[in-house]
Motif scaffolding. Structure first.
Motif, PDB file in Angstrom:
ATOM      1  N   PRO A  36       0.623  -1.048   0.038  1.00  0.00           N
ATOM      2  CA  PRO A  36       0.044   0.067  -0.032  1.00  0.00           C
ATOM      3  C   PRO A  36       0.764   1.078  -0.065  1.00  0.00           C
ATOM      4  O   PRO A  36       0.307   2.116  -0.712  1.00  0.00           O
ATOM      5  N   ARG A  37       2.112   1.219   0.569  1.00  0.00           N
ATOM      6  CA  ARG A  37       3.090   2.323   0.660  1.00  0.00           C
ATOM      7  C   ARG A  37       3.365   2.637  -0.682  1.00  0.00           C
ATOM      8  O   ARG A  37       3.572   3.849  -0.912  1.00  0.00           O
ATOM      9  N   ALA A  38       3.653   1.813  -1.399  1.00  0.00           N
ATOM     10  CA  ALA A  38       4.349   1.838  -2.648  1.00  0.00           C
ATOM     11  C   ALA A  38       3.215   2.617  -3.624  1.00  0.00           C
ATOM     12  O   ALA A  38       3.655   3.449  -4.422  1.00  0.00           O
ATOM     13  N   ILE A  39       1.944   2.179  -3.500  1.00  0.00           N
ATOM     14  CA  ILE A  39       1.088   2.806  -4.434  1.00  0.00           C
ATOM     15  C   ILE A  39       0.772   4.197  -4.063  1.00  0.00           C
ATOM     16  O   ILE A  39       0.672   5.129  -4.968  1.00  0.00           O
ATOM     17  N   GLU A  40       0.924   4.793  -2.505  1.00  0.00           N
ATOM     18  CA  GLU A  40       1.137   6.004  -2.187  1.00  0.00           C
ATOM     19  C   GLU A  40       2.015   6.877  -2.859  1.00  0.00           C
ATOM     20  O   GLU A  40       1.843   7.864  -3.221  1.00  0.00           O
ATOM     21  N   LEU A  41       3.198   6.178  -2.686  1.00  0.00           N
ATOM     22  CA  LEU A  41       4.484   6.938  -3.236  1.00  0.00           C
ATOM     23  C   LEU A  41       4.400   7.236  -4.723  1.00  0.00           C
ATOM     24  O   LEU A  41       4.695   8.191  -5.183  1.00  0.00           O
ATOM     25  N   VAL A  42       3.721   6.256  -5.506  1.00  0.00           N
ATOM     26  CA  VAL A  42       3.684   6.378  -6.843  1.00  0.00           C
ATOM     27  C   VAL A  42       2.580   7.759  -7.145  1.00  0.00           C
ATOM     28  O   VAL A  42       2.685   8.571  -8.057  1.00  0.00           O
ATOM     29  N   LYS A  43       1.576   7.930  -6.386  1.00  0.00           N
ATOM     30  CA  LYS A  43       0.585   8.681  -6.412  1.00  0.00           C
ATOM     31  C   LYS A  43       1.201  10.226  -6.165  1.00  0.00           C
ATOM     32  O   LYS A  43       0.818  11.111  -7.062  1.00  0.00           O
ATOM     33  N   GLU A  44       2.194  10.284  -5.146  1.00  0.00           N
ATOM     34  CA  GLU A  44       2.700  11.401  -4.732  1.00  0.00           C
ATOM     35  C   GLU A  44       3.843  11.986  -5.887  1.00  0.00           C
ATOM     36  O   GLU A  44       3.744  13.141  -5.940  1.00  0.00           O
ATOM     37  N   ALA A  45       4.424  11.081  -6.321  1.00  0.00           N
ATOM     38  CA  ALA A  45       5.340  11.476  -7.506  1.00  0.00           C
ATOM     39  C   ALA A  45       5.870  10.378  -8.420  1.00  0.00           C
ATOM     40  O   ALA A  45       6.348   9.273  -7.891  1.00  0.00           O
ATOM     41  N   VAL A  46       5.349  10.273  -9.586  1.00  0.00           N
ATOM     42  CA  VAL A  46       5.503   9.216 -10.438  1.00  0.00           C
ATOM     43  C   VAL A  46       6.891   8.807 -10.642  1.00  0.00           C
ATOM     44  O   VAL A  46       7.754   9.803 -11.149  1.00  0.00           O
ATOM     45  N   PRO A  47       7.623   7.858 -10.394  1.00  0.00           N
ATOM     46  CA  PRO A  47       8.883   7.274 -10.591  1.00  0.00           C
ATOM     47  C   PRO A  47       9.006   6.930 -12.100  1.00  0.00           C
ATOM     48  O   PRO A  47       8.143   6.572 -12.665  1.00  0.00           O
ATOM     49  N   ASP A  48      10.413   7.147 -12.388  1.00  0.00           N
ATOM     50  CA  ASP A  48      10.598   6.776 -13.842  1.00  0.00           C
ATOM     51  C   ASP A  48      10.687   5.291 -14.232  1.00  0.00           C
ATOM     52  O   ASP A  48      10.586   4.827 -15.186  1.00  0.00           O
ATOM     53  N   VAL A  49      10.916   4.463 -13.088  1.00  0.00           N
ATOM     54  CA  VAL A  49      11.169   3.054 -13.083  1.00  0.00           C
ATOM     55  C   VAL A  49      10.656   2.491 -11.706  1.00  0.00           C
ATOM     56  O   VAL A  49      11.110   3.356 -10.611  1.00  0.00           O
ATOM     57  N   MET A  50      10.347   1.256 -11.334  1.00  0.00           N
ATOM     58  CA  MET A  50       9.965   0.612 -10.364  1.00  0.00           C
ATOM     59  C   MET A  50      10.612  -0.699  -9.797  1.00  0.00           C
ATOM     60  O   MET A  50      10.692  -1.610 -11.106  1.00  0.00           O
ATOM     61  N   ILE A  51      11.348  -1.103  -9.120  1.00  0.00           N
ATOM     62  CA  ILE A  51      11.654  -2.456  -8.862  1.00  0.00           C
ATOM     63  C   ILE A  51      10.685  -3.073  -7.650  1.00  0.00           C
ATOM     64  O   ILE A  51      10.587  -2.368  -6.734  1.00  0.00           O
ATOM     65  N   LEU A  52      10.160  -4.031  -8.198  1.00  0.00           N
ATOM     66  CA  LEU A  52       9.031  -4.694  -7.154  1.00  0.00           C
ATOM     67  C   LEU A  52       9.349  -6.028  -6.888  1.00  0.00           C
ATOM     68  O   LEU A  52       9.272  -6.901  -7.629  1.00  0.00           O
ATOM     69  N   LYS A 115      19.523  -3.924 -16.468  1.00  0.00           N
ATOM     70  CA  LYS A 115      18.212  -4.041 -16.690  1.00  0.00           C
ATOM     71  C   LYS A 115      17.482  -2.934 -16.621  1.00  0.00           C
ATOM     72  O   LYS A 115      16.366  -2.386 -17.370  1.00  0.00           O
ATOM     73  N   VAL A 116      17.336  -2.182 -15.391  1.00  0.00           N
ATOM     74  CA  VAL A 116      16.897  -0.791 -15.210  1.00  0.00           C
ATOM     75  C   VAL A 116      17.181   0.368 -16.154  1.00  0.00           C
ATOM     76  O   VAL A 116      16.113   0.738 -16.650  1.00  0.00           O
ATOM     77  N   LYS A 117      18.494   0.201 -16.478  1.00  0.00           N
ATOM     78  CA  LYS A 117      18.983   1.380 -17.381  1.00  0.00           C
ATOM     79  C   LYS A 117      18.198   0.923 -18.792  1.00  0.00           C
ATOM     80  O   LYS A 117      17.779   1.731 -19.538  1.00  0.00           O
ATOM     81  N   GLY A 118      18.432  -0.234 -19.092  1.00  0.00           N
ATOM     82  CA  GLY A 118      17.608  -0.729 -20.437  1.00  0.00           C
ATOM     83  C   GLY A 118      16.279  -0.459 -20.358  1.00  0.00           C
ATOM     84  O   GLY A 118      15.652  -0.027 -21.796  1.00  0.00           O
ATOM     85  N   MET A 119      15.498  -0.719 -19.489  1.00  0.00           N
ATOM     86  CA  MET A 119      13.874  -0.455 -19.548  1.00  0.00           C
ATOM     87  C   MET A 119      13.769   0.886 -19.548  1.00  0.00           C
ATOM     88  O   MET A 119      12.831   1.491 -20.357  1.00  0.00           O
ATOM     89  N   LEU A 120      14.753   1.870 -19.175  1.00  0.00           N
ATOM     90  CA  LEU A 120      14.346   3.335 -19.355  1.00  0.00           C
ATOM     91  C   LEU A 120      14.763   3.779 -21.045  1.00  0.00           C
ATOM     92  O   LEU A 120      14.186   4.518 -21.332  1.00  0.00           O
ATOM     93  N   ASN A 121      15.464   2.987 -21.427  1.00  0.00           N
ATOM     94  CA  ASN A 121      16.079   3.491 -22.743  1.00  0.00           C
ATOM     95  C   ASN A 121      15.119   2.714 -23.911  1.00  0.00           C
ATOM     96  O   ASN A 121      15.391   3.165 -25.206  1.00  0.00           O
ATOM     97  N   SER A 122      14.145   1.915 -23.755  1.00  0.00           N
ATOM     98  CA  SER A 122      13.392   1.454 -24.576  1.00  0.00           C
ATOM     99  C   SER A 122      12.096   1.979 -24.729  1.00  0.00           C
ATOM    100  O   SER A 122      11.813   2.957 -24.255  1.00  0.00           O
TER     101      SER A 122
END
Length: 122
Positions: A36-52, A115-122
């Motif tokens: 639930p905290r993850a969902i709150e944080l995404v609503k506060e400021a949308v991240p460029d990528v998420m590790i979940l 992987k994280v960097k690659g996801m941002l570049n695709s």
């Protein structure tokens, strides 16, 4: 431009390792230790990528990913599901929800950063 990453993980040692890796790679890092905290944080400021992670208190990573994918403002966020759950059914479920990439623990630190960097570049 600095990219932001939201790490959603409840294991302290993994949080510490991922935080160090992502900061060293130049990311702004935020951390949620519960679904639930993850969902709150995404609503506060949308991240460029998420590790979940999948196994989280409150609600699991699948539910977090479902929630993220159901909203217009967040459905585009690349999600790396990093989990100890390595059954084919878990990977299929993640794919159906729209998770961008799936990696199992234990993980290679270099592979996670790549992987994280690659996801941002695709």
């Amino acid at each position: 431009m600095t990219h932001s990453v939201l790490i959603v993980e409840d294991d302290d040692s993994i949080v510490e390792a991922l935080n160090f890796l992502m900061e060293t790679a130049g990311f702004d890092v935020r951390i949620a230790r519960e679904g639930p905290r993850a969902i709150e944080l995404v609503k506060e400021a949308v991240p460029d990528v998420m590790i979940l992670d999948v196994m989280l208190p409150g609600c699991d990573g699948f539910e977090v990913a479902r929630n993220i994918r159901s909203h217009q403002l967040t459905k585009h966020i690349p999600i790396l599901m990093l989990t100890a759950k390595n059954r084919p059914i878990d990977q299929e479920k993640a794919h159906e929800i729209g998770v961008t990439a799936f990696m199992t623990k234990p993980f290679s630190t270099r592979e996670v950063v790549e992987k994280v960097k690659g996801m941002l570049n695709s």
